[in-house]
Design a protein around this motif. Sequence first.
Motif, PDB file in Angstrom:
ATOM      1  N   ASP A  56      -7.778  62.467  55.014  1.00  9.84           N
ATOM      2  CA  ASP A  56      -6.654  63.231  54.475  1.00  9.84           C
ATOM      3  C   ASP A  56      -5.650  62.278  53.849  1.00  9.84           C
ATOM      4  N   ARG A  57      -5.630  62.241  52.540  1.00  9.26           N
ATOM      5  CA  ARG A  57      -4.714  61.360  51.823  1.00  9.26           C
ATOM      6  C   ARG A  57      -4.531  61.880  50.401  1.00  9.26           C
ATOM      7  N   PRO A  58      -3.450  61.483  49.739  1.00  2.47           N
ATOM      8  CA  PRO A  58      -3.313  61.830  48.321  1.00  2.47           C
ATOM      9  C   PRO A  58      -4.302  61.042  47.482  1.00  2.47           C
ATOM     10  N   ASP A  59      -4.647  61.564  46.325  1.00  4.95           N
ATOM     11  CA  ASP A  59      -5.511  60.814  45.424  1.00  4.95           C
ATOM     12  C   ASP A  59      -4.794  59.534  45.008  1.00  4.95           C
ATOM     13  N   PRO A  60      -5.525  58.420  44.906  1.00  9.95           N
ATOM     14  CA  PRO A  60      -4.869  57.171  44.514  1.00  9.95           C
ATOM     15  C   PRO A  60      -4.255  57.277  43.121  1.00  9.95           C
ATOM     16  N   THR A  61      -3.058  56.733  42.999  1.00  7.68           N
ATOM     17  CA  THR A  61      -2.350  56.776  41.713  1.00  7.68           C
ATOM     18  C   THR A  61      -2.298  55.411  41.041  1.00  7.68           C
ATOM     19  N   PHE A  62      -2.607  54.358  41.797  1.00 10.14           N
ATOM     20  CA  PHE A  62      -2.613  53.036  41.182  1.00 10.14           C
ATOM     21  C   PHE A  62      -3.668  52.149  41.832  1.00 10.14           C
ATOM     22  N   ALA A  63      -4.086  51.158  41.078  1.00 12.30           N
ATOM     23  CA  ALA A  63      -5.028  50.152  41.574  1.00 12.30           C
ATOM     24  C   ALA A  63      -4.459  48.778  41.275  1.00 12.30           C
ATOM     25  N   ILE A  64      -4.660  47.842  42.210  1.00 13.54           N
ATOM     26  CA  ILE A  64      -4.302  46.450  41.961  1.00 13.54           C
ATOM     27  C   ILE A  64      -5.541  45.611  42.249  1.00 13.54           C
ATOM     28  N   ALA A  65      -6.007  44.898  41.242  1.00 17.62           N
ATOM     29  CA  ALA A  65      -7.203  44.078  41.369  1.00 17.62           C
ATOM     30  C   ALA A  65      -6.826  42.604  41.290  1.00 17.62           C
ATOM     31  N   PHE A  66      -7.565  41.777  42.019  1.00 12.68           N
ATOM     32  CA  PHE A  66      -7.275  40.350  42.111  1.00 12.68           C
ATOM     33  C   PHE A  66      -8.526  39.554  41.765  1.00 12.68           C
ATOM     34  N   ASP A  67      -8.337  38.523  40.964  1.00 10.73           N
ATOM     35  CA  ASP A  67      -9.441  37.643  40.603  1.00 10.73           C
ATOM     36  C   ASP A  67      -8.863  36.251  40.361  1.00 10.73           C
ATOM     37  N   GLY A  68      -9.735  35.260  40.341  1.00  7.86           N
ATOM     38  CA  GLY A  68      -9.288  33.888  40.141  1.00  7.86           C
ATOM     39  C   GLY A  68     -10.289  33.089  39.350  1.00  7.86           C
ATOM     40  N   SER A  69      -9.826  31.950  38.856  1.00  9.77           N
ATOM     41  CA  SER A  69     -10.678  31.051  38.107  1.00  9.77           C
ATOM     42  C   SER A  69     -10.237  29.630  38.404  1.00  9.77           C
ATOM     43  N   ASN A  70     -11.170  28.697  38.327  1.00 11.65           N
ATOM     44  CA  ASN A  70     -10.809  27.301  38.555  1.00 11.65           C
ATOM     45  C   ASN A  70     -11.678  26.398  37.693  1.00 11.65           C
ATOM     46  N   THR A 236     -12.874  25.749  44.694  1.00  9.85           N
ATOM     47  CA  THR A 236     -13.250  27.161  44.800  1.00  9.85           C
ATOM     48  C   THR A 236     -12.752  27.765  46.109  1.00  9.85           C
ATOM     49  N   ARG A 237     -12.864  27.023  47.212  1.00 12.61           N
ATOM     50  CA  ARG A 237     -12.359  27.513  48.497  1.00 12.61           C
ATOM     51  C   ARG A 237     -10.854  27.771  48.406  1.00 12.61           C
ATOM     52  N   ALA A 238     -10.123  26.820  47.794  1.00 16.45           N
ATOM     53  CA  ALA A 238      -8.674  26.980  47.652  1.00 16.45           C
ATOM     54  C   ALA A 238      -8.347  28.203  46.806  1.00 16.45           C
ATOM     55  N   MET A 239      -9.081  28.404  45.726  1.00 18.07           N
ATOM     56  CA  MET A 239      -8.852  29.563  44.860  1.00 18.07           C
ATOM     57  C   MET A 239      -9.103  30.866  45.608  1.00 18.07           C
ATOM     58  N   ASN A 240     -10.202  30.933  46.362  1.00 14.02           N
ATOM     59  CA  ASN A 240     -10.519  32.158  47.090  1.00 14.02           C
ATOM     60  C   ASN A 240      -9.448  32.503  48.115  1.00 14.02           C
ATOM     61  N   MET A 241      -8.930  31.494  48.821  1.00 13.99           N
ATOM     62  CA  MET A 241      -7.862  31.764  49.779  1.00 13.99           C
ATOM     63  C   MET A 241      -6.597  32.209  49.065  1.00 13.99           C
ATOM     64  N   ALA A 242      -6.310  31.620  47.913  1.00 10.99           N
ATOM     65  CA  ALA A 242      -5.127  32.038  47.148  1.00 10.99           C
ATOM     66  C   ALA A 242      -5.258  33.496  46.713  1.00 10.99           C
ATOM     67  N   GLU A 243      -6.448  33.896  46.283  1.00 11.85           N
ATOM     68  CA  GLU A 243      -6.687  35.296  45.905  1.00 11.85           C
ATOM     69  C   GLU A 243      -6.406  36.228  47.071  1.00 11.85           C
ATOM     70  N   ARG A 244      -6.970  35.903  48.224  1.00 13.32           N
ATOM     71  CA  ARG A 244      -6.830  36.780  49.385  1.00 13.32           C
ATOM     72  C   ARG A 244      -5.373  36.864  49.842  1.00 13.32           C
ATOM     73  N   SER A 440      -7.153  35.988  34.542  1.00 11.90           N
ATOM     74  CA  SER A 440      -7.195  34.772  35.358  1.00 11.90           C
ATOM     75  C   SER A 440      -8.124  33.702  34.819  1.00 11.90           C
ATOM     76  N   SER A 441      -9.056  34.057  33.949  1.00 15.57           N
ATOM     77  CA  SER A 441     -10.111  33.124  33.587  1.00 15.57           C
ATOM     78  C   SER A 441      -9.596  31.948  32.769  1.00 15.57           C
TER      79      SER A 441
END
Length: 477
Positions: A56-70, A236-244, A440-441
Amino acid sequence: MPYEQERASRIGHVQTALSPAISEAMERWQTPALEVGDPAHITERLTSLDSLNRDDRPDPTFAIAFDGSNQEVEARPGYPSVRVGYIQIAGVYVDILKFLGANSSGLVNARQLERAQITQTVNSVLPGSNVFLKGVTGRDSWRAEFDRSFTESEITDFGNSFSLTDALMTIHGKPGAPASSLTLSKCPACGASAQRVTASGGVCATPDCMEKLYPTDVLRGYEEFTEDGENALTLTRAMNMAERLLLISYIDGFYRVEPRMLSQGIFITDGPLAVYGPAAPMKSKFLEYWTQLCVAMDRRDIAPPLLVGIEKSGRFADHARVIERHIPNGHVMMLDTPYINRYVTNQKPDHYYGKDEFYGRRFIYKTSTGESLVVTVPRVPGGHPYEKPRRDSAGDFIEVPSEKYESYPTLRVTLEALDLMQTQLYPNAVIPVALAHSASSLPLGTGRSVLTLLAQRSLRMPQDSVGLSRFKPPKYR
């Protein structure tokens, strides 16, 4: 290894190619099947999306996506090679209603689509091999600069500035309340256990050590750092942690300012909800934060946010492509542990998959248009998404709670939202992730040459002739 400028003989490969020992060895090996014979082991694990409960929830009205590049570039090739690593991560906010309205006439309205998104980009640079602070070793220079990059990478979308270090302290505390300190499993210098540090750092409590400590030492990225070689994996490990942690910055920002908005959003990460390498113990901190968030929102009678990781490549994405013709559109497949061990990872049946890295569980979803998505979704209100396989008295596997759809009440609405935001720009893609990747690329070619020249000029080193003589590096305060 050859001498410099020494070349192999043109027929030097012949003895290897004709060796019977090599041929016999390869004939013993097996590879993953590219075709599926009897698909019963697939179809018995499929469920129609319509058959799943919808929370039971309202339909989502926004999305936020995260990505990274190194990218790691060589400011000076040869020996001793000097390398510098660049990281860029992005969070892209997409107004779903405006996004859907951009296609109202049958053609995408580019201006409407542009108005539907807001982009936040965070970038930093880290030292690589043979780059160091004055009087500091290469590894300790990396530790210091890694901590600095997290402290200086911040967002201001919710009023006060909130850095990646603040996000790191938050997953060690609770929603809306960062921890005042955290415990390092060991001192990077002497190995002494249980070292306490605050957000501003600390000092090893061992009298003979007194090493300067940083909160980012808890991620243990320094363990894979190489003082005289490539550090692409460390980067790459540093980038992934920064994304999260950028994801946590936004989730916690909404929680502090307007928690009800969280129930209207879907938060998407590039890659699975997992932490790999030396930082894998952080999985438990992400899991604890998520559980506390779900409980706190339930007390306020607010549905938790939708959280999902999407994999564009890798072993599971490859497996999804092999079996996709056996999955009808609009169906989702539960990847139970015995299935993963046998058909994906080639492990023993009782292998405890995912116990060390994951805070979400993988599913394969065939969209309404026939695309395949490999997604990772957390349990609600929490709990480990993977459990040790169990058998009954007859030796057959028993379905454990983490393998029941009831443990993932957000799964249906999450997949429905992703279905709405598909794009044909790339195979098996959704718009928010594509936008985050675009933002991000770090491009190859000319883009890499610019970053190399920036490193050379900033380090006052001889510059390569890269056709960028007019490029002027930015000035930082």
